[in-house]
Design a protein around this motif. Structure first.
Motif, PDB file in Angstrom:
ATOM      1  N   GLN A  23      35.463  49.544  39.157  1.00 36.93           N
ATOM      2  CA  GLN A  23      34.556  50.352  38.393  1.00 36.93           C
ATOM      3  C   GLN A  23      35.705  50.771  37.425  1.00 36.93           C
ATOM      4  OE1 GLN A  23      33.647  53.660  40.959  1.00 36.93           O
ATOM      5  NE2 GLN A  23      31.846  52.574  41.577  1.00 36.93           N
ATOM      6  N   LEU A  24      35.147  51.258  36.175  1.00 39.65           N
ATOM      7  CA  LEU A  24      35.903  51.782  35.094  1.00 39.65           C
ATOM      8  C   LEU A  24      35.287  53.077  34.444  1.00 39.65           C
ATOM      9  CD1 LEU A  24      38.208  51.564  33.155  1.00 39.65           C
ATOM     10  CD2 LEU A  24      37.008  50.215  31.624  1.00 39.65           C
ATOM     11  N   VAL A  25      36.181  54.320  34.273  1.00 42.24           N
ATOM     12  CA  VAL A  25      35.491  55.354  33.946  1.00 42.24           C
ATOM     13  C   VAL A  25      36.437  55.928  32.778  1.00 42.24           C
ATOM     14  CG1 VAL A  25      35.001  57.811  34.751  1.00 42.24           C
ATOM     15  CG2 VAL A  25      34.585  56.059  36.526  1.00 42.24           C
ATOM     16  N   ALA A  26      35.831  56.263  31.684  1.00 44.97           N
ATOM     17  CA  ALA A  26      36.755  56.805  30.645  1.00 44.97           C
ATOM     18  C   ALA A  26      35.873  57.860  29.615  1.00 44.97           C
ATOM     19  CB  ALA A  26      37.236  55.878  29.880  1.00 44.97           C
ATOM     20  N   THR A  32      35.473  45.735  20.493  1.00 49.25           N
ATOM     21  CA  THR A  32      36.107  45.090  19.233  1.00 49.25           C
ATOM     22  C   THR A  32      35.536  43.854  18.884  1.00 49.25           C
ATOM     23  OG1 THR A  32      38.022  43.863  20.089  1.00 49.25           O
ATOM     24  CG2 THR A  32      38.286  46.337  19.459  1.00 49.25           C
ATOM     25  N   ALA A  33      35.655  43.337  17.630  1.00 45.65           N
ATOM     26  CA  ALA A  33      35.241  42.192  17.141  1.00 45.65           C
ATOM     27  C   ALA A  33      35.827  40.710  18.014  1.00 45.65           C
ATOM     28  CB  ALA A  33      35.208  41.851  15.711  1.00 45.65           C
ATOM     29  N   GLN A  34      37.154  41.298  18.427  1.00 42.18           N
ATOM     30  CA  GLN A  34      37.822  40.044  19.190  1.00 42.18           C
ATOM     31  C   GLN A  34      37.359  40.076  20.658  1.00 42.18           C
ATOM     32  OE1 GLN A  34      39.412  42.229  17.065  1.00 42.18           O
ATOM     33  NE2 GLN A  34      39.385  40.888  15.400  1.00 42.18           N
ATOM     34  N   ASP A  35      36.255  40.526  20.987  1.00 40.94           N
ATOM     35  CA  ASP A  35      35.896  40.498  22.297  1.00 40.94           C
ATOM     36  C   ASP A  35      36.758  41.335  23.328  1.00 40.94           C
ATOM     37  OD1 ASP A  35      33.692  40.244  24.173  1.00 40.94           O
ATOM     38  OD2 ASP A  35      34.265  38.204  24.428  1.00 40.94           O
ATOM     39  N   THR A  36      37.487  42.264  22.889  1.00 42.30           N
ATOM     40  CA  THR A  36      38.255  43.232  23.617  1.00 42.30           C
ATOM     41  C   THR A  36      37.658  44.609  23.833  1.00 42.30           C
ATOM     42  OG1 THR A  36      40.214  42.252  22.533  1.00 42.30           O
ATOM     43  CG2 THR A  36      40.678  44.271  23.732  1.00 42.30           C
ATOM     44  N   LEU A  37      37.723  44.989  25.212  1.00 39.70           N
ATOM     45  CA  LEU A  37      37.098  46.163  25.714  1.00 39.70           C
ATOM     46  C   LEU A  37      38.283  47.209  25.647  1.00 39.70           C
ATOM     47  CD1 LEU A  37      34.759  46.890  28.261  1.00 39.70           C
ATOM     48  CD2 LEU A  37      36.802  48.005  28.249  1.00 39.70           C
ATOM     49  N   VAL A  38      38.151  48.352  24.990  1.00 37.69           N
ATOM     50  CA  VAL A  38      39.098  49.463  25.027  1.00 37.69           C
ATOM     51  C   VAL A  38      38.564  50.737  25.518  1.00 37.69           C
ATOM     52  CG1 VAL A  38      40.638  50.792  23.255  1.00 37.69           C
ATOM     53  CG2 VAL A  38      40.326  48.437  22.911  1.00 37.69           C
ATOM     54  N   ALA A  39      39.310  51.459  26.350  1.00 40.07           N
ATOM     55  CA  ALA A  39      38.815  52.497  27.068  1.00 40.07           C
ATOM     56  C   ALA A  39      39.858  53.642  26.771  1.00 40.07           C
ATOM     57  CB  ALA A  39      38.720  52.470  28.651  1.00 40.07           C
ATOM     58  N   ARG A  40      39.444  54.780  26.173  1.00 37.93           N
ATOM     59  CA  ARG A  40      40.395  55.877  26.050  1.00 37.93           C
ATOM     60  C   ARG A  40      40.157  57.213  26.455  1.00 37.93           C
ATOM     61  NH1 ARG A  40      39.422  53.283  21.125  1.00 37.93           N
ATOM     62  NH2 ARG A  40      41.368  52.138  20.044  1.00 37.93           N
ATOM     63  N   GLY A  41      41.016  57.902  26.928  1.00 39.06           N
ATOM     64  CA  GLY A  41      40.793  59.283  27.263  1.00 39.06           C
ATOM     65  C   GLY A  41      40.412  59.462  28.756  1.00 39.06           C
ATOM     66  N   ASN A  42      41.011  59.925  29.690  1.00 39.65           N
ATOM     67  CA  ASN A  42      40.940  60.161  31.028  1.00 39.65           C
ATOM     68  C   ASN A  42      40.475  58.743  31.712  1.00 39.65           C
ATOM     69  OD1 ASN A  42      41.776  63.002  30.892  1.00 39.65           O
ATOM     70  ND2 ASN A  42      39.655  63.321  30.167  1.00 39.65           N
ATOM     71  N   VAL A  43      41.157  57.723  31.425  1.00 40.01           N
ATOM     72  CA  VAL A  43      40.800  56.396  32.114  1.00 40.01           C
ATOM     73  C   VAL A  43      41.069  56.316  33.344  1.00 40.01           C
ATOM     74  CG1 VAL A  43      40.751  54.105  31.777  1.00 40.01           C
ATOM     75  CG2 VAL A  43      41.209  55.609  29.579  1.00 40.01           C
ATOM     76  N   GLU A  44      40.101  55.807  34.312  1.00 46.46           N
ATOM     77  CA  GLU A  44      40.458  55.631  35.477  1.00 46.46           C
ATOM     78  C   GLU A  44      39.745  54.304  36.007  1.00 46.46           C
ATOM     79  OE1 GLU A  44      40.044  58.709  38.658  1.00 46.46           O
ATOM     80  OE2 GLU A  44      39.570  60.195  37.112  1.00 46.46           O
ATOM     81  N   ALA A  45      40.495  53.516  36.545  1.00 46.37           N
ATOM     82  CA  ALA A  45      40.079  52.220  37.126  1.00 46.37           C
ATOM     83  C   ALA A  45      40.391  52.027  38.515  1.00 46.37           C
ATOM     84  CB  ALA A  45      40.785  51.097  36.390  1.00 46.37           C
ATOM     85  N   PHE A  46      39.198  51.260  39.242  1.00 48.58           N
ATOM     86  CA  PHE A  46      39.257  51.353  40.762  1.00 48.58           C
ATOM     87  C   PHE A  46      39.079  49.869  40.899  1.00 48.58           C
ATOM     88  CE2 PHE A  46      37.560  55.630  39.546  1.00 48.58           C
ATOM     89  CZ  PHE A  46      38.509  56.343  40.148  1.00 48.58           C
ATOM     90  N   TYR A  47      39.911  49.408  42.149  1.00 49.73           N
ATOM     91  CA  TYR A  47      39.536  48.195  42.599  1.00 49.73           C
ATOM     92  C   TYR A  47      40.167  48.033  43.730  1.00 49.73           C
ATOM     93  CZ  TYR A  47      39.209  42.909  43.176  1.00 49.73           C
ATOM     94  OH  TYR A  47      38.967  41.621  43.501  1.00 49.73           O
ATOM     95  N   ASP A  48      39.198  47.628  44.910  1.00 50.52           N
ATOM     96  CA  ASP A  48      39.897  47.203  46.414  1.00 50.52           C
ATOM     97  C   ASP A  48      40.646  48.339  46.747  1.00 50.52           C
ATOM     98  OD1 ASP A  48      39.480  45.710  48.466  1.00 50.52           O
ATOM     99  OD2 ASP A  48      40.914  44.663  48.003  1.00 50.52           O
TER     100      ASP A  48
END
Length: 700
Positions: A23-26, A32-48
């Motif tokens: 999960q990703l929360v932001a 972007t056009a280069q197929d890059t995902l950018v998350a900003r501001g109070n970013v939290e990532a969860f994995y296992d």
């Protein structure tokens, strides 16, 4: 606005492989056009179970990599905490590179590094690192730290490996070590050096103890402790092992010193096992090379040793016991060969509830034997005894609150004596007794306080008779007169000497119990006989026609304080025995004290007057400082026995213990001795021990 980006997980194949666990929360997310995902501001990532928080995360799909901008906080399921300024890691949050980072283990040990490299195999490498469990205040150095060119943390083995390490105190290097291995705080048992201890003793000189713990698998371990001292060479070996059915602990002490010639040793062991059919087997082993080794090396104050092998079974309907004990005397002027040194015992008891006529029937069979090898007939007498007994008792209500207790007992014994021509080789004996006890408890409820008072007068009358030859009194030399024996048929601890004749016990018990749990109880009583009971010590007058008065009281003044007093005295108020105990437990102080007095006796056994006082106190002066003191004083001899004082200081990263003790024992084998001890423990590296940090103000 916070968005849950589960819909965008299709852009992250590696994350999507987690079957919905990633999960990703932001606050804001762009692609972007280069197929890059950018998350900003109070970013939290969860994995296992791993959680990452940051100000910005960029995911490069082509490189399958996360670029994270700090401040960064990563917590793992194993309790690790990472902080960093910047990071490049994989989408599973398992491997990668952290810059300007810090690793915190078990909320105790923190390791800062210029760079942290994590691998997916459970290894973490920290470059240009410094490890400490001390609080770091500003840019100043901590109280202690270990600096190293590289530190490798093995998460699977729970170990820390230091390369090119140096130990610093307040920023000053003290010692350099090319290689160093230490357990991380999450490890419960690990091989390695334990806390060294400096000591100084009049007997052993100045030295240091260097205990080394060896883990021999999951259920065995060995502690090897060499002593390096100016007057002694000593090696301690402590072995422990557990099984599903029991455990064993064995301590061996080997020494050479200036006080004795040759090798000195002490072997102390114990263990217990569960056998089939609810049988328990335990043993206790005590063996020494000489009378003084236990005191010289501060192992024990015992002046008699007992090595025992015992098997027993406890059930609701009774018990069975078999035991053999070997005694060894360390006292001046006492020979082990005439104690007796070897004593064996068998017991079997069955309890029938309800028994005949609604009472309780107890059936018992027992046997014991003792062997001597002394120079005189009394000191060489060997005795074997076997006997059977039965007892019946019942309590019933016979009037307005009056309880009538009835008790019957009988036993038959046979004695076999050898190596003593003054005694018959075989002598039978029979003994029977009967008694009644009347109790009348009266209860009063206090008005206004909800406290309950109980006053209970008790009177008992019993008669006992004996037939056959009276054996030598081996096991009832020094009986005690107390609340538990005032109204019993047989007040003597062994089987050799039995009470005979008519006796009456008179007692009065009063108690008060408050709703807050505070209680006070007082018992007073006296024992009357139709004739004196010979071959018994004169303590408390238990063998005389009129015993001393008995007073016993207990006060529980809440959960933190208790007081117990016990005394016996005659009609002229001459005290024959007295005992007092105090327990006091508060937030800042723990205190326990005891006093014992026994008058000198000439009947039965020659016993000198005993008058001793002891105290054990712990005072906590705050979150860091504590003081401990122990003392024992022989008032009858007007001489101290032992005194010890200790001081402890601790904060979140260091524990320091300092102790001083004085032993005043002075015999032909043992001289008085003074000793000092010092130990320093670095919190954060103690396997299986949680550090309890004391709060510290960086401005203080």
């Amino acid at each position: 606005m916070i968005r849950l980006l589960s819909a965008l997980l299709s852009l992250l194949p590696s994350l999507g492989a987690a079957q919905g666990l990633a999960q990703l929360v932001a606050d804001n997310v762009t692609v972007t056009a280069q197929d890059t995902l950018v998350a900003r501001g109070n970013v939290e990532a969860f994995y296992d179970g791993t959680r990452l928080t940051a100000s910005e995360i960029a995911y490069d799909r082509s490189a399958d990599r996360l670029t994270v901008t700090g401040p960064i906080l990563i917590t793992t399921p194993g309790g690790e905490v990472f902080t960093a300024d910047a990071a490049e890691i994989d989408p599973q949050l398992e491997s990668g590179l952290l810059r300007g980072a810090r690793l915190v283990l078990d909320r105790q040990l923190q390791i800062s590094a210029g760079r942290i490299d994590r691998t997916g195999s459970g290894l973490t490498a920290l470059t240009r690192s410094a490890a400490t469990s001390c609080q770091v205040c500003g840019n100043g150095p901590p109280l202690w730290e270990i600096r190293a060119a590289r530190v490798v943390h093995d998460e699977v083995g729970q170990q820390l490996y230091f390369d090119d390490a140096s130990f610093h105190i307040r920023g000053v290097p003290v010692i350099w070590l090319p290689r160093l291995r230490l357990p991380d705080p999450t490890l419960e048992r690990a091989s390695g050096l334990l806390v060294p201890q400096l000591f100084s003793s009049d007997t052993l000189g100045i030295g240091v103890k260097l205990p080394y713990f060896v883990r021999l698998g999951g259920r065995r371990d060995l502690t090897v402790t060499p002593w390096i001292a100016t007057k002694s060479r000593n090696l301690e070996l402590g072995y422990r092992q557990t099984w599903r059915s029991g455990w064993v602990a064995l301590d061996t002490h080997l020494a050479e010193d200036d006080t004795e010639q040759g090798l000195r040793y002490a072997i102390l062991g114990e263990g217990a096992f569960s056998l089939p059919r609810d049988v328990r087997l335990d043993f206790d082993l005590e063996a020494v090379s000489d009378d003084a080794v236990l005191l010289d090396y501060d192992l024990s104050d015992a002046d008699r040793l007992d090595s025992r092998l015992r098997a027993y079974r406890l059930r609701d309907g009774g018990y069975a016991l078999g035991q053999i004990t070997y005694y060894e005397s360390l006292r001046d002027g006492e020979s082990s060969t005439s104690l007796p040194p070897l004593v064996a015992r068998l017991e079997r008891e069955a309890v029938l509830r309800p028994g005949p006529f609604g009472g309780q029937l107890t059936l018992r069979a027992d046997a014991d034997a003792l062997w001597r090898d002394g120079p005189t007939p009394a000191a060489a007498r060997d005795v074997m005894r076997a006997g059977v007994s039965a007892g019946w008792q019942q309590d019933r209500l016979v009037g307005p609150g009056v309880i009538l207790g009835t008790e019957l007992q009988g036993r038959v014994d046979a004695y076999v004596v050898s190596d003593d021509p003054s005694r018959d080789a075989v002598s039978p004996r029979a003994w029977e007794a009967a008694g009644v006890t009347l109790r009348w408890p009266l209860i009063r409820q206090e008005t206004g306080t909800d406290a309950t008072q109980v006053i209970e007068p008790v009177a008992s009358l019993s008669y006992a008779a004996q037939q056959g030859t009276a054996p030598a009194n081996e096991d009832s030399r020094l009986p005690e007169f107390g609340a538990a024996t005032l109204h019993t048929l047989d007040r003597l601890p062994g089987e050799d000497l039995q009470e005979t004749g008519l006796s009456a016990g008179l007692g009065l018990r009063w108690s008060r119990t408050a709703t807050n749990g505070r209680t006070l109880s007082v018992l007073a009583g006296q024992l009357l006989r139709d004739d004196d009971l010979g071959d018994l010590s004169d303590g408390a007058g238990l063998g005389r026609a009129r015993s001393d008065w008995l007073i016993s009281t207990r006060a529980d003044l809440g959960e933190d304080m208790g007081l117990a007093l016990h005394a016996t005295f005659d009609n002229q108020f001459d005290v024959s025995s007295a005992e007092a105990r105090l327990e006091f437990d508060r937030d800042r102080i723990d205190l326990s004290g005891a006093y014992l007095w026994l008058e000198a006796e000439t009947g039965g056994d020659e016993v000198e007057a005993i008058s001793e006082a002891s105290i054990d106190a712990t005072l906590r002066l705050g979150p860091r400082w504590s003081l401990e003191a122990q003392a024992r004083y022989d008032i009858a001899a007007d001489a101290p026995v032992r005194a010890e004082i200790g001081a402890g200081w601790r904060n979140e990263c260091v524990t320091v213990d300092l102790s001083a003790s004085r032993r005043y024992t002075d015999t032909e084998e043992v001289d008085p001795s003074t000793s000092f001890g010092l130990s320093v423990n670095l919190n954060g590296f103690s396997a299986g021990r949680q550090a309890r940090p004391a709060a510290r103000d960086c401005e203080g």
